[in-house]
Scaffold this active site. Structure first.
Site, short mmCIF file in Angstrom:
data_model
loop_
_atom_site.label_atom_id
_atom_site.label_comp_id
_atom_site.label_asym_id
_atom_site.label_seq_id
_atom_site.Cartn_x
_atom_site.Cartn_y
_atom_site.Cartn_z
CG HIS A 36 0.02 0.11 3.29
ND1 HIS A 36 -0.20 1.31 2.92
CD2 HIS A 36 0.30 -0.49 3.34
CE1 HIS A 36 0.90 0.53 4.22
NE2 HIS A 36 0.88 -0.69 4.97
CB ALA A 37 0.05 4.95 0.56
#
Length: 89
Positions: A15-16
Protein backbone atom coordinates in the site's frame (compact mmCIF):
# COMPACT_ATOMS: atom_id res chain seq x y z
CA UNK A 1 21.63 -9.20 -13.19
CA UNK A 2 19.52 -10.59 -10.36
CA UNK A 3 16.12 -12.08 -11.18
CA UNK A 4 14.35 -13.50 -8.14
CA UNK A 5 11.02 -13.65 -6.35
CA UNK A 6 9.89 -12.00 -3.16
CA UNK A 7 6.75 -12.59 -1.09
CA UNK A 8 4.53 -9.84 0.29
CA UNK A 9 3.91 -10.93 3.89
CA UNK A 10 2.80 -7.75 5.62
CA UNK A 11 -0.86 -7.42 6.58
CA UNK A 12 -1.83 -4.61 4.17
CA UNK A 13 0.33 -5.53 1.18
CA UNK A 14 2.16 -3.01 -0.94
CA UNK A 15 0.00 0.00 0.00
CA UNK A 16 1.03 3.68 0.03
CA UNK A 17 3.11 3.70 3.22
CA UNK A 18 4.86 0.41 2.36
CA UNK A 19 5.53 1.64 -1.17
CA UNK A 20 7.01 4.83 0.25
CA UNK A 21 9.38 2.83 2.42
CA UNK A 22 10.38 0.70 -0.55
CA UNK A 23 11.15 3.83 -2.57
CA UNK A 24 13.30 5.20 0.26
CA UNK A 25 15.48 2.15 -0.24
CA UNK A 26 15.39 1.73 -4.02
CA UNK A 27 16.25 5.35 -4.80
CA UNK A 28 19.54 5.04 -2.89
CA UNK A 29 20.92 2.70 -5.52
CA UNK A 30 22.26 3.30 -9.01
CA UNK A 31 21.02 -0.08 -10.22
CA UNK A 32 17.75 -0.37 -12.09
CA UNK A 33 15.22 -2.09 -9.87
CA UNK A 34 12.02 -3.51 -11.28
CA UNK A 35 9.25 -5.37 -9.51
CA UNK A 36 6.03 -6.91 -10.67
CA UNK A 37 3.97 -9.95 -11.46
CA UNK A 38 5.25 -12.24 -14.19
CA UNK A 39 6.28 -10.25 -17.24
CA UNK A 40 4.56 -7.06 -16.05
CA UNK A 41 7.44 -5.28 -14.36
CA UNK A 42 7.40 -1.68 -13.14
CA UNK A 43 10.04 0.75 -11.92
CA UNK A 44 10.49 0.15 -8.18
CA UNK A 45 11.56 3.78 -7.83
CA UNK A 46 8.16 5.12 -8.94
CA UNK A 47 5.39 5.21 -6.33
CA UNK A 48 2.51 5.34 -8.80
CA UNK A 49 3.82 2.26 -10.58
CA UNK A 50 4.13 0.40 -7.29
CA UNK A 51 0.59 1.29 -6.23
CA UNK A 52 -0.81 0.16 -9.58
CA UNK A 53 0.55 -3.37 -8.97
CA UNK A 54 -2.18 -4.06 -6.44
CA UNK A 55 0.11 -6.45 -4.57
CA UNK A 56 -1.78 -7.64 -1.51
CA UNK A 57 -0.68 -9.93 1.28
CA UNK A 58 0.32 -13.31 -0.07
CA UNK A 59 1.41 -11.99 -3.47
CA UNK A 60 4.62 -13.31 -4.95
CA UNK A 61 6.44 -10.65 -6.92
CA UNK A 62 9.29 -10.87 -9.37
CA UNK A 63 12.26 -8.66 -8.51
CA UNK A 64 14.81 -7.78 -11.20
CA UNK A 65 17.87 -5.74 -10.26
CA UNK A 66 20.70 -4.81 -12.59
CA UNK A 67 23.69 -2.58 -11.93
CA UNK A 68 26.86 -1.98 -10.02
CA UNK A 69 25.23 -2.15 -6.56
CA UNK A 70 22.66 -4.87 -7.29
CA UNK A 71 23.74 -7.20 -4.46
CA UNK A 72 23.39 -4.50 -1.79
CA UNK A 73 20.06 -3.40 -3.26
CA UNK A 74 18.76 -6.96 -3.14
CA UNK A 75 19.79 -7.37 0.50
CA UNK A 76 18.07 -4.16 1.58
CA UNK A 77 14.86 -4.83 -0.35
CA UNK A 78 14.67 -8.39 1.03
CA UNK A 79 15.25 -7.09 4.56
CA UNK A 80 12.42 -4.56 4.19
CA UNK A 81 9.97 -7.21 2.97
CA UNK A 82 11.07 -9.63 5.73
CA UNK A 83 10.53 -6.91 8.34
CA UNK A 84 6.98 -6.45 6.97
CA UNK A 85 7.84 -2.84 6.10
CA UNK A 86 8.23 -2.18 9.83
CA UNK A 87 4.47 -2.15 10.35
CA UNK A 88 2.68 -3.46 13.42
CA UNK A 89 0.72 -6.66 12.85
Amino acid sequence: MIDTQIDVINKLGLHARASGRLIEITTKFRSTIQIGKGDKLVDAKNILSLLMLGAGKGSTLRLVIEGVDEEQALQEVQALFAAKFYEAD
